[in-house]
Design an enzyme around this catalytic site. Structure first.
Site, PDB file in Angstrom:
ATOM      1  N   TYR A  20     118.266  31.628  98.140  1.00  0.00           N
ATOM      2  CA  TYR A  20     117.693  32.983  98.291  1.00  0.00           C
ATOM      3  C   TYR A  20     116.162  32.937  98.299  1.00  0.00           C
ATOM      4  O   TYR A  20     115.518  33.837  97.755  1.00  0.00           O
ATOM      5  CB  TYR A  20     118.116  33.904  97.131  1.00  0.00           C
ATOM      6  N   TYR A 148     129.640  42.627  93.855  1.00  0.00           N
ATOM      7  CA  TYR A 148     129.244  41.271  94.249  1.00  0.00           C
ATOM      8  C   TYR A 148     130.399  40.344  93.882  1.00  0.00           C
ATOM      9  O   TYR A 148     130.838  40.316  92.731  1.00  0.00           O
ATOM     10  CB  TYR A 148     127.963  40.813  93.523  1.00  0.00           C
ATOM     11  N   ASP A 242     137.608  40.640  88.821  1.00  0.00           N
ATOM     12  CA  ASP A 242     136.617  39.556  88.904  1.00  0.00           C
ATOM     13  C   ASP A 242     135.800  39.598  87.608  1.00  0.00           C
ATOM     14  O   ASP A 242     134.856  40.368  87.480  1.00  0.00           O
ATOM     15  CB  ASP A 242     135.734  39.756  90.141  1.00  0.00           C
ATOM     16  N   LYS A 275     131.388  31.328  85.513  1.00  0.00           N
ATOM     17  CA  LYS A 275     130.114  31.423  84.787  1.00  0.00           C
ATOM     18  C   LYS A 275     130.115  30.862  83.349  1.00  0.00           C
ATOM     19  O   LYS A 275     129.743  29.722  83.165  1.00  0.00           O
ATOM     20  CB  LYS A 275     129.612  32.863  84.832  1.00  0.00           C
TER      21      LYS A 275
HETATM   22  C1  LIG Z   1     128.386  34.816  90.142  1.00  0.00           C
HETATM   23  C2  LIG Z   1     129.549  35.624  90.560  1.00  0.00           C
HETATM   24  C3  LIG Z   1     130.429  35.189  91.571  1.00  0.00           C
HETATM   25  C4  LIG Z   1     130.202  33.922  92.348  1.00  0.00           C
HETATM   26  O1  LIG Z   1     130.198  32.784  91.556  1.00  0.00           O
HETATM   27  P1  LIG Z   1     129.515  31.422  92.103  1.00  0.00           P
HETATM   28  O2  LIG Z   1     129.872  30.425  91.065  1.00  0.00           O
HETATM   29  O3  LIG Z   1     128.057  31.698  92.209  1.00  0.00           O
HETATM   30  O4  LIG Z   1     130.148  31.138  93.417  1.00  0.00           O
HETATM   31  C5  LIG Z   1     131.510  35.997  91.872  1.00  0.00           C
HETATM   32  N1  LIG Z   1     131.727  37.152  91.225  1.00  0.00           N
HETATM   33  C6  LIG Z   1     130.914  37.598  90.256  1.00  0.00           C
HETATM   34  C7  LIG Z   1     131.222  38.885  89.556  1.00  0.00           C
HETATM   35  C8  LIG Z   1     129.788  36.862  89.905  1.00  0.00           C
HETATM   36  O5  LIG Z   1     128.955  37.325  88.957  1.00  0.00           O
END
Ligand SMILES: *Cc1c(COP(=O)(O)O)cnc(C)c1O
Length: 431
Positions: A20, A148, A242, A275
């Site tokens: 980015y 996202y 997610d 994460k």
């Molecule tokens: C960071 C994130 C992703 C993507 O994860 P990466 O390991 O960067 O591919 C997907 N969904 C959410 C909610 C995120 O915060």
């Protein structure tokens, strides 16, 4: 930058492409040589307090001795082995523990190496689930404004169309349906109507529960989640939570979905984790499916099997780190620390609300957000924060804090003071 000795860039910088980042105008990146607790040690001798836990991963701070020991022990025994036809103890144990922590019958764990891929796998599960049931037309996904879900092509298509990369890659991404978060009565009617209208072609709805992260750090309540879940059940659409950002304590509970548990008995069909899964040490992600989703792939037909398998899936070092991270959640008071961080963020960020140009201040768990009314000079702000000895990375129009849960009140105070200082300076400079 007065008083800051100029760090000589190692020549390898000419071979690095940063994420980015407009490489023509970006300032020289800071070189990190070590980390401990909540601090990053820079090559020029300075230390920064990390206010964003290395992209929201380092929940126990850096270099926790228990994770280090677990990874070292695993390294000596079995660093990695392919995960097809073969399994290993760290992955089996981790899968069992995740299943026990997650609500309901979320019990089948598919390991990958990044959040985006965990979401890709969830999408494949949802689409192939319906296909295996003879409903191949159910392949579209509903996502929300400000969402996202990742940077790969399928996941980009589920990110906010304005914040995300839709314009840049229009025509190369699958076409999905965006909905407004059903946070009031009329939006609820509209959402329910959307599902009712398109149910024959919808595989799943995907939501970041309680806090939408990289799409703008927006927050919603558990009643909204419960409504989404009930609407999905009414219309026969799978629900994907997610929890890549919210999982492992960030929102105040182990998983954000737990807050909806008092309002609905519905459990998401698929949950994505990554994460903070390894406490910010090694890349690992998990897509966890409920029993009925898994059973939808059981058949005499080999082609009904889940068609995915990353080379490094279930890496044993990463699984050992994740198990060690879960041990720490069991024996150190992480959720109490999150509650204390939440209280301190509420108190200390509140004064930002009075600054001109500030549109909103909001806090949830160990997430503190100051949203500005207009665009911000990100490069100037980021540089100013590191001059003040803190590592913060505002994006779009938000300045946010997501510190490690082990942060001391004094260190957190330095972070909130830096936010106030920098936003006040910005106001002074504003025309
Ligand atoms: C960071 C994130 C992703 C993507 O994860 P990466 O390991 O960067 O591919 C997907 N969904 C959410 C909610 C995120 O915060």
């Amino acid at each position: 930058m007065p008083n800051v000795p100029q760090w000589q860039a190692p020549s390898g910088l000419a071979n690095i492409w940063l994420p980015y980042t407009q490489m023509q105008t970006a300032p020289t990146p800071l070189t990190v040589v070590g980390s401990a607790g909540c601090r990053l040690k820079l090559a020029d001798g300075r230390e920064l307090i990390d206010g964003i836990s290395s992209w929201w991963t380092a929940c126990h701070g850096y270099s926790h001795p228990h994770i280090r020991a677990a990874v070292e022990q695993q390294l000596a025994a079995l660093p990695h082995v392919m995960f097809a036809g073969l399994v290993h103890e760290p992955a089996l144990r981790l899968a069992q523990r995740l299943a026990a922590l997650l609500p309901g019958d979320l019990e089948r764990v598919f390991f990958t190496e990044s959040g985006s891929v965990a979401v890709e796998v969830a999408l494949k599960m949802a689409i192939q689930y319906w296909r295996n049931r003879g409903q191949a037309a159910k392949k579209r996904i509903v996502y929300f404004r400000h969402a996202y879900h990742g940077d790969t092509f399928a996941t980009m298509a589920l990110c906010d169309p304005e914040e995300g990369m839709h314009a840049l890659f229009a025509g190369s991404m699958p076409d999905q349906l965006m909905a407004e978060l059903p946070s009031n009565e009329s939006l609820r009617r509209a959402f329910d109507l959307l599902l009712a209208t398109h149910r024959e072609r919808l595989a799943a709805v995907i939501i970041e529960p309680l806090v939408q992260g990289a799409g703008g750090m927006k927050m919603h309540d558990a009643a909204t989640l419960a409504f989404i879940a009930e609407s999905c059940r009414r219309h026969g659409v799978l629900l994907i939570a997610d929890e890549i950002m919210t999982g492992f304590g960030r929102s105040g509970r182990m998983f954000a979905w737990e807050e909806a548990a008092g309002l609905t008995d519905i459990v998401p069909d698929i949950v994505c984790l990554s994460k903070a899964l390894t406490g910010g040490t090694l890349p690992l992600a998990a897509t966890v499916a409920r029993r009925h989703v898994f059973e939808g792939f059981l058949s005499d037909d080999p082609a009904a099997a889940l068609m995915h398998g990353p080379t490094y899936m279930a890496n044993a070092l990463a699984c050992a780190a994740a198990n060690a991270s879960l041990d720490i959640f069991e024996c150190e008071p992480r959720l109490q620390q999150v509650a204390a961080i939440e209280a301190q963020l509420r108190t200390e960020l509140e004064s930002c609300r009075a600054l001109p140009g500030v549109a909103d201040v909001r806090v949830k768990g160990a997430i503190g957000v100051v949203e500005l009314a207009g665009a911000i000079d990100l490069q100037a702000l980021r540089g100013r924060f590191s001059e003040l000895g803190v590592w913060l990375r505002p994006f779009a129009n938000v300045v946010y804090l997501m510190p490690p849960f082990v942060i001391a009140p004094g260190e957190l105070g330095i972070l909130t003071a830096a936010v106030r200082t920098v936003l006040a300076e910005r106001t002074l400079k504003a025309p």
